[in-house]
Scaffold this motif. Structure first.
Motif, PDB file in Angstrom:
ATOM      1  N   THR A   1       0.831  -1.205   0.000  1.00  0.00           N
ATOM      2  CA  THR A   1       0.000   0.000   0.000  1.00  0.00           C
ATOM      3  C   THR A   1       0.864   1.252   0.000  1.00  0.00           C
ATOM      4  O   THR A   1       0.580   2.221  -0.719  1.00  0.00           O
ATOM      5  CB  THR A   1      -0.930  -0.003   1.232  1.00  0.00           C
ATOM      6  N   LEU A   2       1.923   1.237   0.809  1.00  0.00           N
ATOM      7  CA  LEU A   2       2.821   2.390   0.888  1.00  0.00           C
ATOM      8  C   LEU A   2       3.484   2.643  -0.464  1.00  0.00           C
ATOM      9  O   LEU A   2       3.613   3.793  -0.903  1.00  0.00           O
ATOM     10  CB  LEU A   2       3.883   2.142   1.961  1.00  0.00           C
ATOM     11  N   VAL A   3       3.897   1.573  -1.142  1.00  0.00           N
ATOM     12  CA  VAL A   3       4.541   1.706  -2.454  1.00  0.00           C
ATOM     13  C   VAL A   3       3.587   2.352  -3.459  1.00  0.00           C
ATOM     14  O   VAL A   3       3.976   3.242  -4.225  1.00  0.00           O
ATOM     15  CB  VAL A   3       5.032   0.327  -2.953  1.00  0.00           C
ATOM     16  N   GLU A   4       2.319   1.930  -3.467  1.00  0.00           N
ATOM     17  CA  GLU A   4       1.334   2.544  -4.371  1.00  0.00           C
ATOM     18  C   GLU A   4       1.185   4.029  -4.072  1.00  0.00           C
ATOM     19  O   GLU A   4       1.121   4.859  -4.993  1.00  0.00           O
ATOM     20  CB  GLU A   4      -0.015   1.843  -4.233  1.00  0.00           C
ATOM     21  N   SER A   5       1.158   4.380  -2.794  1.00  0.00           N
ATOM     22  CA  SER A   5       1.041   5.786  -2.412  1.00  0.00           C
ATOM     23  C   SER A   5       2.259   6.579  -2.880  1.00  0.00           C
ATOM     24  O   SER A   5       2.125   7.714  -3.365  1.00  0.00           O
ATOM     25  CB  SER A   5       0.877   5.912  -0.891  1.00  0.00           C
ATOM     26  N   ILE A   6       3.443   5.994  -2.749  1.00  0.00           N
ATOM     27  CA  ILE A   6       4.670   6.661  -3.219  1.00  0.00           C
ATOM     28  C   ILE A   6       4.580   6.943  -4.710  1.00  0.00           C
ATOM     29  O   ILE A   6       4.854   8.061  -5.179  1.00  0.00           O
ATOM     30  CB  ILE A   6       5.910   5.795  -2.905  1.00  0.00           C
ATOM     31  N   VAL A   7       4.208   5.928  -5.486  1.00  0.00           N
ATOM     32  CA  VAL A   7       4.130   6.078  -6.939  1.00  0.00           C
ATOM     33  C   VAL A   7       3.094   7.141  -7.307  1.00  0.00           C
ATOM     34  O   VAL A   7       3.315   7.948  -8.220  1.00  0.00           O
ATOM     35  CB  VAL A   7       3.786   4.724  -7.599  1.00  0.00           C
ATOM     36  N   GLN A   8       1.978   7.174  -6.587  1.00  0.00           N
ATOM     37  CA  GLN A   8       0.949   8.175  -6.852  1.00  0.00           C
ATOM     38  C   GLN A   8       1.471   9.591  -6.584  1.00  0.00           C
ATOM     39  O   GLN A   8       1.204  10.524  -7.352  1.00  0.00           O
ATOM     40  CB  GLN A   8      -0.289   7.907  -5.982  1.00  0.00           C
ATOM     41  N   HIS A   9       2.218   9.766  -5.513  1.00  0.00           N
ATOM     42  CA  HIS A   9       2.774  11.090  -5.195  1.00  0.00           C
ATOM     43  C   HIS A   9       3.815  11.512  -6.228  1.00  0.00           C
ATOM     44  O   HIS A   9       3.880  12.692  -6.599  1.00  0.00           O
ATOM     45  CB  HIS A   9       3.370  11.085  -3.784  1.00  0.00           C
ATOM     46  N   VAL A  10       4.632  10.558  -6.692  1.00  0.00           N
ATOM     47  CA  VAL A  10       5.603  10.867  -7.745  1.00  0.00           C
ATOM     48  C   VAL A  10       4.880  11.284  -9.019  1.00  0.00           C
ATOM     49  O   VAL A  10       5.297  12.210  -9.726  1.00  0.00           O
ATOM     50  CB  VAL A  10       6.526   9.652  -8.019  1.00  0.00           C
ATOM     51  N   ASN A  11       3.764  10.615  -9.306  1.00  0.00           N
ATOM     52  CA  ASN A  11       2.981  10.921 -10.502  1.00  0.00           C
ATOM     53  C   ASN A  11       2.427  12.346 -10.473  1.00  0.00           C
ATOM     54  O   ASN A  11       2.124  12.928 -11.519  1.00  0.00           O
ATOM     55  CB  ASN A  11       1.835   9.912 -10.633  1.00  0.00           C
ATOM     56  N   LEU A  12       2.322  12.906  -9.257  1.00  0.00           N
ATOM     57  CA  LEU A  12       1.876  14.296  -9.111  1.00  0.00           C
ATOM     58  C   LEU A  12       3.031  15.282  -9.285  1.00  0.00           C
ATOM     59  O   LEU A  12       2.835  16.500  -9.182  1.00  0.00           O
ATOM     60  CB  LEU A  12       1.249  14.499  -7.730  1.00  0.00           C
ATOM     61  N   GLY A  13       4.247  14.733  -9.535  1.00  0.00           N
ATOM     62  CA  GLY A  13       5.416  15.588  -9.716  1.00  0.00           C
ATOM     63  C   GLY A  13       6.181  15.872  -8.449  1.00  0.00           C
ATOM     64  O   GLY A  13       7.049  16.755  -8.421  1.00  0.00           O
ATOM     65  N   GLU A  14       5.894  15.123  -7.393  1.00  0.00           N
ATOM     66  CA  GLU A  14       6.569  15.366  -6.121  1.00  0.00           C
ATOM     67  C   GLU A  14       7.928  14.687  -6.056  1.00  0.00           C
ATOM     68  O   GLU A  14       8.158  13.652  -6.676  1.00  0.00           O
ATOM     69  CB  GLU A  14       5.701  14.871  -4.959  1.00  0.00           C
ATOM     70  N   LYS A  15       8.822  15.294  -5.285  1.00  0.00           N
ATOM     71  CA  LYS A  15      10.116  14.701  -4.957  1.00  0.00           C
ATOM     72  C   LYS A  15       9.942  13.968  -3.636  1.00  0.00           C
ATOM     73  O   LYS A  15       9.525  14.560  -2.634  1.00  0.00           O
ATOM     74  CB  LYS A  15      11.173  15.793  -4.816  1.00  0.00           C
ATOM     75  N   VAL A  16      10.249  12.655  -3.625  1.00  0.00           N
ATOM     76  CA  VAL A  16       9.904  11.803  -2.490  1.00  0.00           C
ATOM     77  C   VAL A  16      11.141  11.253  -1.791  1.00  0.00           C
ATOM     78  O   VAL A  16      12.109  10.850  -2.439  1.00  0.00           O
ATOM     79  CB  VAL A  16       8.995  10.639  -2.954  1.00  0.00           C
ATOM     80  N   LEU A  17      11.092  11.224  -0.462  1.00  0.00           N
ATOM     81  CA  LEU A  17      12.094  10.559   0.368  1.00  0.00           C
ATOM     82  C   LEU A  17      11.403   9.382   1.042  1.00  0.00           C
ATOM     83  O   LEU A  17      10.351   9.547   1.670  1.00  0.00           O
ATOM     84  CB  LEU A  17      12.639  11.524   1.419  1.00  0.00           C
ATOM     85  N   ALA A  18      11.950   8.178   0.883  1.00  0.00           N
ATOM     86  CA  ALA A  18      11.358   6.972   1.483  1.00  0.00           C
ATOM     87  C   ALA A  18      12.378   6.334   2.415  1.00  0.00           C
ATOM     88  O   ALA A  18      13.505   6.037   1.994  1.00  0.00           O
ATOM     89  CB  ALA A  18      10.933   5.988   0.405  1.00  0.00           C
ATOM     90  N   THR A  19      11.992   6.117   3.662  1.00  0.00           N
ATOM     91  CA  THR A  19      12.942   5.605   4.648  1.00  0.00           C
ATOM     92  C   THR A  19      12.330   4.493   5.494  1.00  0.00           C
ATOM     93  O   THR A  19      11.133   4.232   5.453  1.00  0.00           O
ATOM     94  CB  THR A  19      13.411   6.727   5.609  1.00  0.00           C
ATOM     95  N   ALA A  20      13.189   3.861   6.279  1.00  0.00           N
ATOM     96  CA  ALA A  20      12.811   2.907   7.325  1.00  0.00           C
ATOM     97  C   ALA A  20      13.977   2.873   8.294  1.00  0.00           C
ATOM     98  O   ALA A  20      15.064   3.385   7.991  1.00  0.00           O
ATOM     99  CB  ALA A  20      12.530   1.527   6.744  1.00  0.00           C
ATOM    100  N   ASP A  21      13.774   2.274   9.445  1.00  0.00           N
ATOM    101  CA  ASP A  21      14.837   2.283  10.449  1.00  0.00           C
ATOM    102  C   ASP A  21      15.955   1.303  10.118  1.00  0.00           C
ATOM    103  O   ASP A  21      17.105   1.515  10.493  1.00  0.00           O
ATOM    104  CB  ASP A  21      14.260   1.954  11.829  1.00  0.00           C
ATOM    105  N   SER A  22      15.635   0.223   9.386  1.00  0.00           N
ATOM    106  CA  SER A  22      16.639  -0.802   9.090  1.00  0.00           C
ATOM    107  C   SER A  22      16.954  -0.864   7.610  1.00  0.00           C
ATOM    108  O   SER A  22      16.123  -0.530   6.757  1.00  0.00           O
ATOM    109  CB  SER A  22      16.159  -2.178   9.551  1.00  0.00           C
ATOM    110  N   ASN A  23      18.164  -1.323   7.293  1.00  0.00           N
ATOM    111  CA  ASN A  23      18.575  -1.502   5.905  1.00  0.00           C
ATOM    112  C   ASN A  23      17.697  -2.512   5.178  1.00  0.00           C
ATOM    113  O   ASN A  23      17.372  -2.334   4.004  1.00  0.00           O
ATOM    114  CB  ASN A  23      20.042  -1.966   5.849  1.00  0.00           C
ATOM    115  N   VAL A  24      17.305  -3.587   5.881  1.00  0.00           N
ATOM    116  CA  VAL A  24      16.490  -4.628   5.248  1.00  0.00           C
ATOM    117  C   VAL A  24      15.159  -4.053   4.777  1.00  0.00           C
ATOM    118  O   VAL A  24      14.707  -4.330   3.660  1.00  0.00           O
ATOM    119  CB  VAL A  24      16.255  -5.800   6.231  1.00  0.00           C
ATOM    120  N   SER A  25      14.530  -3.223   5.605  1.00  0.00           N
ATOM    121  CA  SER A  25      13.246  -2.630   5.231  1.00  0.00           C
ATOM    122  C   SER A  25      13.394  -1.654   4.070  1.00  0.00           C
ATOM    123  O   SER A  25      12.520  -1.575   3.197  1.00  0.00           O
ATOM    124  CB  SER A  25      12.623  -1.919   6.443  1.00  0.00           C
TER     125      SER A  25
END
Length: 665
Positions: free
Chosen positions: A209-233
């Protein structure tokens, strides 16, 4: 733990105090363990590697020195990409060189060191110890202090802002397989102004779900930062994103697969002309360093108060001074001359590298990094439209702030009913109360709940659904009734409790030791083990393998490290994963076997009381969940009493003291 704050100063002081307590405790515990525990024991626990051989592996970004370490029979280890390690040859102390793990393979580890390493690190007999980095704590403090410049973030962080959704039109989804609750979450995330939460229980696809939201925000022309606490995530995000958007992974993926490697900054930068020129300059620098080191370095011992200009003058004039021989003065002058060339070239190389890196980051639509890395020098001058934090309920609030101060809006995905962040200090335990959970309590209207799970049989899901999710979870039809009967397995040769436990129709099973297999503690250990339960688990696992299930589809979970150690010695199949509860967060297996360990006349269950730890344990299995424990001890706790009632109603309880006598120990 505080939910709301009066002002920014109270907020800053509260978290600065907590992270300083945690920093001191974490460093104390690491060094105490290193001092008290043998290297062999630490290696066995996965926190050290002994008898390594080092070899020069060239240079990394910023001219960092890379060393590749190998040895025969390379051990299993928790040390992974991004970890800080101590390197030693002999006694280990805080003064040993520190390095960052740059790359990890099956039989090697490459580390990165910012300053020139001592020569012995390229030799044999090197020891590598997992250590704690002060860097993340410094970046947390920087983020807290920088909030003064982000007045727009302060009201909602303090819990004083009325958050209102903005209107958003119809959404065309890139992933056509999203269910209704997932689509609703994506649509609402697009309509949110400052912050939005996606609450995803086990198996509900919160990262999808989060990935779909990211792609949707990029499609609006936004610059996105995606993070998590661990490298694996973070790697998990990259794996799912790269097909849809231009993604750049800062740092090195723990799993160095081609699909991930092609999207890392370290890989992409190699194709930039500025970087290629910088490489040539670094090679020239290495040759000059080698040439420079043939001469005497002008230390205070040799200078005797002389400045650089005086040394150059005396060398040109052919004069000695202050008792320094002319040969030494000329040698120092030559050292200084070469050093000045090196400094000019290093500055030029770093400038070229910075240009190459900036070009890649500016082209990237989504920049992926750990929370901590988001505060690194590489991203210092970058601002983003929206931040997405995956597994946000495993990030402390100060950790989440590191990337948050770079954006105007944040979308977080997590489940505060599962394990919280690991906090070493009891005094700093309030750090386990995450930004996600705090915002959920203050602003419940900004949360979307994902209500359809795709992982497990509905009976495995049932207890957690009742206890933690108010019965709101549903099972997808594809998994609702999955059992071991879906496989072509052979049970005819089994007998006793093994046969009863593995019957497909009993999806949830509790094997009751009836108080006849007491827990014990090893000398000097604060952990627990249970030899009787270990033997039962061994026999269950052997039977699972015999009926045709592969080791890679079996997981063994136990809350205690000493029991993990005992079980690993008992179970020989290396494909069977045996880990603590923490090690199984986010994982799933066809069959899970749980050993609860605790069995004592007092009914004490220690940190088994943590309901979130139980929730994680129960929701890893897809087709069969087998629990081993002492009902007399566990039922002293209300939650475990209810669990036993649930199993009696929906599954099967096997009492070894009655119907199925056990003579294994």
């Amino acid at each position: 733990m505080k939910i709301k704050f009066d002002d920014l100063e109270e907020y800053r002081s509260y978290f600065l105090h907590l992270i300083e307590i945690e920093r001191r405790e974490e460093m104390r515990l690491y060094m105490e363990e290193i001092r008290k525990m043998s290297g062999t024991k630490r290696e066995k626990l996965g926190r050290a590697i002994l008898n390594l051989r080092g070899k020069d592996a060239g240079r990394g970004l910023g001219g960092a020195y890379l060393i590749r370490y190998t040895r025969k029979n390379f051990p299993e280890t928790e040390i992974s990409v991004g970890d800080v390690v101590l390197l030693s040859q002999g006694k280990v102390s805080e003064r040993n060189p520190q390095a960052t793990v740059y790359e990890k393979g099956k039989n090697y580890i490459v580390v990165s060191i910012s300053t020139k390493p001592p020569k012995y690190l390229y030799g044999r007999g090197i020891r590598m110890d997992l250590y704690v980095s002060d860097m993340t704590f410094r970046r947390m403090k920087e983020a807290l202090n920088s909030l003064a410049n982000r007045r727009d973030l302060i009201p909602f962080l303090l819990g004083k802002e009325e958050l209102k959704p903005v209107t958003f039109g119809r959404v065309k989804f890139f992933n056509g397989e999203l269910n209704k609750s997932q689509r609703d979450a994506v649509t609402r995330s697009l309509s949110s102004d400052k912050i939005f939460l996606i609450h995803g229980p086990p198996g509900t696809g919160k990262t999808t779900t989060l990935v779909e939201s990211i792609v949707q925000h990029v499609n609006l022309g936004e610059k996105v930062l995606a993070t998590a606490d661990s490298n694996v995530s973070v790697d998990n995000l990259v794996e799912r994103l790269w097909r849809y958007v231009n993604v750049v992974r800062i740092g090195n993926p723990a799993r160095v697969t081609k699909s991930l490697l092609e999207h890392t900054l370290d890989y992409l930068v190699q194709f930039e002309e500025e970087y290629k020129e910088a490489r040539r300059i670094w090679e020239e620098v290495d040759k000059l360093v080698e040439e420079r080191d043939k001469y005497i370095k002008p230390t205070q011992q040799w200078r005797r108060g002389l400045g650089d200009d005086e040394i150059f003058y005396l060398a040109r004039a052919g004069k000695s001074a202050r008792g320094i021989p002319l040969t030494v003065i000329r040698s120092m002058a030559q050292w200084l001359k070469i050093q000045k060339k090196i400094e000019i070239l290093v500055k030029k190389a770093k400038t070229l590298e910075d240009r190459a890196v900036r070009k890649i980051l500016e082209r990237g639509e989504v920049i992926c990094a750990t929370n901590s890395t988001a505060g690194s020098e590489i991203l210092r001058d970058f601002q983003f439209d929206t931040l997405f934090i995956d597994e946000a309920t495993q990030s402390t609030e100060p950790s989440s702030l590191i990337p948050l101060v770079k954006v105007r809006k944040v979308v977080m995905a997590g489940d505060h009913k599962q394990l919280p962040p690991t906090v070493m200090s009891y005094e700093a335990k309030d750090l386990q109360y995450t930004l996600f959970e705090r915002m959920h309590h203050i602003y419940p209207s900004i949360t979307s709940f994902l209500d359809l799970q795709y992982r497990m049989n509905h009976k495995i899901m049932g207890f957690s659904n009742i206890q933690f999710y108010n019965g709101a979870l549903r099972s997808h039809p594809k998994v609702r009734n999955i059992t071991l009967a879906d496989f072509n397995l052979k049970y005819s040769h089994l007998s006793g409790f093994e046969r009863e436990a593995l019957k497909p129709e009993s999806v949830v099973v509790f094997i009751d030791t009836c108080g006849n297999m007491p827990e014990r503690q090893r000398k000097g250990s604060t952990s627990y083990e249970n030899e009787g339960e270990g033997e039962i688990v061994k026999r269950i696992v052997c039977s699972i393998l015999e009926i045709g299930i592969k080791g890679k589809d079996i997981g063994v979970i136990t809350p205690y490290d000493d029991q993990v150690d005992l079980l690993r010695n008992l179970i020989s199949d290396e494909e069977v994963e045996i880990k603590s509860v923490d090690g199984f967060q986010g994982r799933e297996k066809e069959i899970i076997v749980i050993s609860f360990v605790r069995s004592n006349p007092m009914g004490e269950i220690g940190f088994l009381k943590d309901s979130r730890r139980l929730n994680v344990s129960l929701t890893r299995a897809k087709r069969k969940l087998i629990m081993v424990g002492d009902s007399q001890t566990l039922s002293c706790n209300k939650l475990y009493y209810q669990l036993l009632q649930y199993v009696e109603r929906e599954g099967k309880i096997l009492k070894l003291c009655e119907e199925l006598p056990f003579n294994g120990v």
